[in-house]
Scaffold this active site. Structure first.
Site, short mmCIF file in Angstrom:
data_model
loop_
_atom_site.label_atom_id
_atom_site.label_comp_id
_atom_site.label_asym_id
_atom_site.label_seq_id
_atom_site.Cartn_x
_atom_site.Cartn_y
_atom_site.Cartn_z
N LYS A 82 44.84 0.18 31.24
CA LYS A 82 44.10 -0.24 32.47
C LYS A 82 42.98 -1.20 32.17
O LYS A 82 42.79 -2.05 33.19
CB LYS A 82 43.55 1.07 33.22
N THR A 83 42.15 -0.78 31.21
CA THR A 83 41.26 -1.99 30.94
C THR A 83 41.72 -3.27 30.47
O THR A 83 41.13 -4.35 30.93
CB THR A 83 40.13 -1.47 29.76
N ASP A 127 35.56 1.27 35.74
CA ASP A 127 36.12 2.25 35.20
C ASP A 127 35.85 3.64 35.74
O ASP A 127 34.59 4.05 35.95
CB ASP A 127 35.98 2.25 33.64
N THR A 176 41.67 8.14 36.12
CA THR A 176 42.86 8.86 35.43
C THR A 176 43.04 9.90 36.35
O THR A 176 43.79 10.84 36.31
CB THR A 176 42.28 9.59 34.39
N ARG A 235 47.55 3.46 22.86
CA ARG A 235 46.27 3.64 22.12
C ARG A 235 46.40 4.50 20.84
O ARG A 235 45.98 4.24 19.94
CB ARG A 235 45.12 4.17 23.15
#
Length: 362
Positions: A82-83, A127, A176, A235
């Site tokens: 997302k980032t 965020d 999230t 990640r």
């Protein structure tokens, strides 16, 4: 009881997640490495094909009109990109990006200070937007829709609202827990996308790309072995790659093969399906002590020696997603796949958790 994960993680659960090799949250080291490994354009971004295609249309249409892009909401589990996508949006639009988070905005004045300093066309990445305070959230409604905020000066009957015009900007919100966003806020996003977990083939592409950037030699089988244990999350794949790289440099010639990857991840207690020590401890307690359940969450947590919140918020989501554990009104129940994964034989039907015959057993 509602089994949806609607409450934010507690401090203890968050700390437990941060210390796991297969945890999806990012610590300082992860953030530093991710900055170097992040793709810079939609063409470089691996996976999320539908989201990339839709977002590409949104951005190209905005550029053709000479306008700022619509506000974008990205939802999905941690570690899915997302980032990275927010930074790509700014790069594709040729605009600067401002990064902040919901927990950092506790007062409407905090948000007003950020909004009033934005440049025209700038991208504001927010965020964990669902954790923003309610006063700031209500101020954001007007800012997103009318590019204006009302700054309150003074208190009590003498308070005055001063309208402040804002330059057009693009808000990219990431969450999230999309269900925690109030409908008025969700409705103000022109484009909403949900990030899905990656399939192993996509993770292999991520691993090969990262290995090239890290100058690590890896073959296809080695990448496949790491991808299969990465829980569908880039990640985690990148983190496992770095740990396997360390093992290969110390214990081998530096090249990552399937055997080297399996041996390295065995040292770090990450098995073939991505389960770590905590995941297996929960399954082993459920299977060996309670014959597969049902068993209450608190009882299971005591058997594992962890806090209730740690079991519920850190271990269970992945076990449920993998089909190894089920949440029922009577408690947690192991599935046949859990017995097979640990190489155990399910008890005979009619036997309770104590191994004795049930009241109506035959």
């Amino acid at each position: 009881m509602n089994w949806d994960d609607t409450a934010p993680p507690t401090d203890d659960a968050a700390a437990a997640a941060d210390g796991r090799l297969v945890g999806a949250s990012a610590d300082g080291e992860d953030q530093a490495v991710e900055a170097a490994l992040r793709p810079k354009s939609l063409d470089e971004f691996v996976g999320q094909e539908r989201v990339r295609e839709q977002l590409d249309l949104v951005l190209k249409a905005a550029l053709a009109r000479g306008a700022t892009a619509d506000h974008v909401l990205l939802s999905g589990a941690p570690g899915l990109g997302k980032t990275t996508l927010s930074m790509i949006i700014a790069a594709e639009m040729g605009a600067p990006i401002r990064i902040t988070s919901g927990p950092a905005i506790q007062h409407a004045g905090d948000l007003a200070a950020i909004l009033s300093s934005l440049q025209e066309g700038e991208v504001l990445f927010l965020d964990e937007i669902h954790r923003m305070s309610r006063p700031a959230e209500e101020m954001l409604y007007m800012a997103m829709e009318d590019f204006r905020v009302d700054v309150i000066v003074g208190k009590g009957p003498g308070a005055t609202a001063i309208p402040l015009e804002l330059p057009p900007f693009t808000l990219v919100g990431a969450t999230t827990r999309a269900g925690l966003l109030p409908p008025p806020l969700r409705d103000r996003f022109g484009f909403t996308a949900h990030m899905e977990f990656y399939v192993p083939a996509e993770l292999e592409r991520v691993i090969h790309r990262s290995a090239q950037l890290l100058d690590v030699a890896i073959d296809g089988d080695g990448a496949a072995e790491i991808a299969g244990r990465s829980r569908g999350t880039p990640r985690i794949a990148n983190r496992l790659l770095r740990r396997v790289r360390d093992y290969a440099q110390v214990k081998a010639d530096g090249r990552i093969t399937r055997e080297i990857a399996a041996a390295a991840l065995g040292v770090y207690e990450v098995d073939g399906r991505g389960l770590d020590r905590l995941d297996r401890a929960v399954l082993q307690a459920l299977l060996k002590l309670f014959a597969g359940g049902p068993v209450g969450l608190s009882t299971l947590a005591v058997a594992v020696g962890e806090e209730r919140e740690t079991v519920e918020e850190v271990a269970e989501p992945f076990l449920v997603r993998e089909g190894l554990l089920a949440r029922t009104p009577r408690g947690r129940v192991a599935t046949p796949a859990a017995w097979a994964h640990l190489g155990l034989v399910p008890p005979q039907q009619g036997l309770g958790a104590s191994g004795q015959q049930g009241l109506f057993g035959t």
